[in-house]
Scaffold this motif. Sequence first.
Motif, PDB file in Angstrom:
ATOM      1  N   GLY A  72       0.831  -1.197   0.000  1.00  0.00           N
ATOM      2  CA  GLY A  72       0.000   0.000   0.000  1.00  0.00           C
ATOM      3  C   GLY A  72       0.863   1.244   0.000  1.00  0.00           C
ATOM      4  O   GLY A  72       1.976   1.230   0.529  1.00  0.00           O
ATOM      5  N   ASN A  73       0.353   2.307  -0.579  1.00  0.00           N
ATOM      6  CA  ASN A  73       1.116   3.555  -0.651  1.00  0.00           C
ATOM      7  C   ASN A  73       1.342   4.199   0.714  1.00  0.00           C
ATOM      8  O   ASN A  73       2.191   5.071   0.846  1.00  0.00           O
ATOM      9  CB  ASN A  73       0.427   4.538  -1.602  1.00  0.00           C
ATOM     10  CG  ASN A  73       0.542   4.094  -3.038  1.00  0.00           C
ATOM     11  OD1 ASN A  73       1.485   3.409  -3.427  1.00  0.00           O
ATOM     12  ND2 ASN A  73      -0.439   4.467  -3.846  1.00  0.00           N
ATOM     13  N   TRP A  74       0.605   3.788   1.726  1.00  0.00           N
ATOM     14  CA  TRP A  74       0.782   4.294   3.085  1.00  0.00           C
ATOM     15  C   TRP A  74       2.024   3.693   3.748  1.00  0.00           C
ATOM     16  O   TRP A  74       2.495   4.191   4.773  1.00  0.00           O
ATOM     17  CB  TRP A  74      -0.446   3.961   3.938  1.00  0.00           C
ATOM     18  CG  TRP A  74      -0.746   2.485   3.960  1.00  0.00           C
ATOM     19  CD1 TRP A  74      -1.613   1.818   3.137  1.00  0.00           C
ATOM     20  CD2 TRP A  74      -0.167   1.490   4.812  1.00  0.00           C
ATOM     21  NE1 TRP A  74      -1.606   0.466   3.430  1.00  0.00           N
ATOM     22  CE2 TRP A  74      -0.719   0.238   4.456  1.00  0.00           C
ATOM     23  CE3 TRP A  74       0.767   1.526   5.842  1.00  0.00           C
ATOM     24  CZ2 TRP A  74      -0.378  -0.950   5.084  1.00  0.00           C
ATOM     25  CZ3 TRP A  74       1.112   0.328   6.478  1.00  0.00           C
ATOM     26  CH2 TRP A  74       0.541  -0.882   6.094  1.00  0.00           C
ATOM     27  N   CYS A  75       2.575   2.627   3.167  1.00  0.00           N
ATOM     28  CA  CYS A  75       3.648   1.844   3.780  1.00  0.00           C
ATOM     29  C   CYS A  75       5.032   2.349   3.349  1.00  0.00           C
ATOM     30  O   CYS A  75       5.385   2.239   2.175  1.00  0.00           O
ATOM     31  CB  CYS A  75       3.480   0.376   3.368  1.00  0.00           C
ATOM     32  SG  CYS A  75       4.886  -0.672   3.759  1.00  0.00           S
ATOM     33  N   PRO A  76       5.828   2.873   4.285  1.00  0.00           N
ATOM     34  CA  PRO A  76       7.163   3.358   3.918  1.00  0.00           C
ATOM     35  C   PRO A  76       8.069   2.262   3.349  1.00  0.00           C
ATOM     36  O   PRO A  76       8.846   2.524   2.441  1.00  0.00           O
ATOM     37  CB  PRO A  76       7.736   3.911   5.225  1.00  0.00           C
ATOM     38  CG  PRO A  76       6.646   3.894   6.215  1.00  0.00           C
ATOM     39  CD  PRO A  76       5.514   3.097   5.690  1.00  0.00           C
ATOM     40  N   ASP A  77       7.967   1.052   3.868  1.00  0.00           N
ATOM     41  CA  ASP A  77       8.814  -0.035   3.359  1.00  0.00           C
ATOM     42  C   ASP A  77       8.455  -0.383   1.914  1.00  0.00           C
ATOM     43  O   ASP A  77       9.339  -0.680   1.100  1.00  0.00           O
ATOM     44  CB  ASP A  77       8.697  -1.270   4.255  1.00  0.00           C
ATOM     45  CG  ASP A  77       9.243  -1.003   5.644  1.00  0.00           C
ATOM     46  OD1 ASP A  77      10.458  -0.764   5.757  1.00  0.00           O
ATOM     47  OD2 ASP A  77       8.456  -1.004   6.606  1.00  0.00           O
ATOM     48  N   CYS A  78       7.172  -0.322   1.582  1.00  0.00           N
ATOM     49  CA  CYS A  78       6.724  -0.565   0.200  1.00  0.00           C
ATOM     50  C   CYS A  78       7.286   0.493  -0.730  1.00  0.00           C
ATOM     51  O   CYS A  78       7.735   0.184  -1.836  1.00  0.00           O
ATOM     52  CB  CYS A  78       5.197  -0.554   0.127  1.00  0.00           C
ATOM     53  SG  CYS A  78       4.382  -1.832   1.103  1.00  0.00           S
TER      54      CYS A  78
END
Length: 168
Positions: A72-78
Amino acid sequence: MKQTALAFALAASLATPLAAAPAPRVSIQTINQLAQPLPLPYHEGANADRDVAAARARAKATHKKLLIDLGGNWCPDCRVLAGIMELPEVRRFVAQHYEVVTVDVGRFDRNGQIPAHYGITGRLKGVPSLLIVDPRNDKLINEGRTAALADARSMTPQALADWLAQWA
């Protein structure tokens, strides 16, 4: 005795993926050197079933592996992983070995049918979760290691590239 040693060697070889190609040498040392802002690779309105099926067909036709990036775009690791995958040397490597499709999983409440198809039921262990699939038989290759990059921010760019290379 020989059969036991042979069985052990076979089991060990199956537990560790074979590297089909050396990893690209990454041009940056830390994730702090990534271009900002980091990419937003996931599309909430995308038809995940259609996108995965199309990517699998391309992978099969081109004799590549299918890489399904769940996140998800909310995820810094992504977003860090997406930034690493956009580095020219990593992008070339990935394009040579994988057909990539991103699947937005929302806040773990969207597109759960995609990981479920590969035997991953319940909540994902983290994101990004990468499913490396053999498109010929639609089988998950990296079973038990799908969430290995869920802490991408604590890894070096080279370690992320090395992980991708081990499944190529």
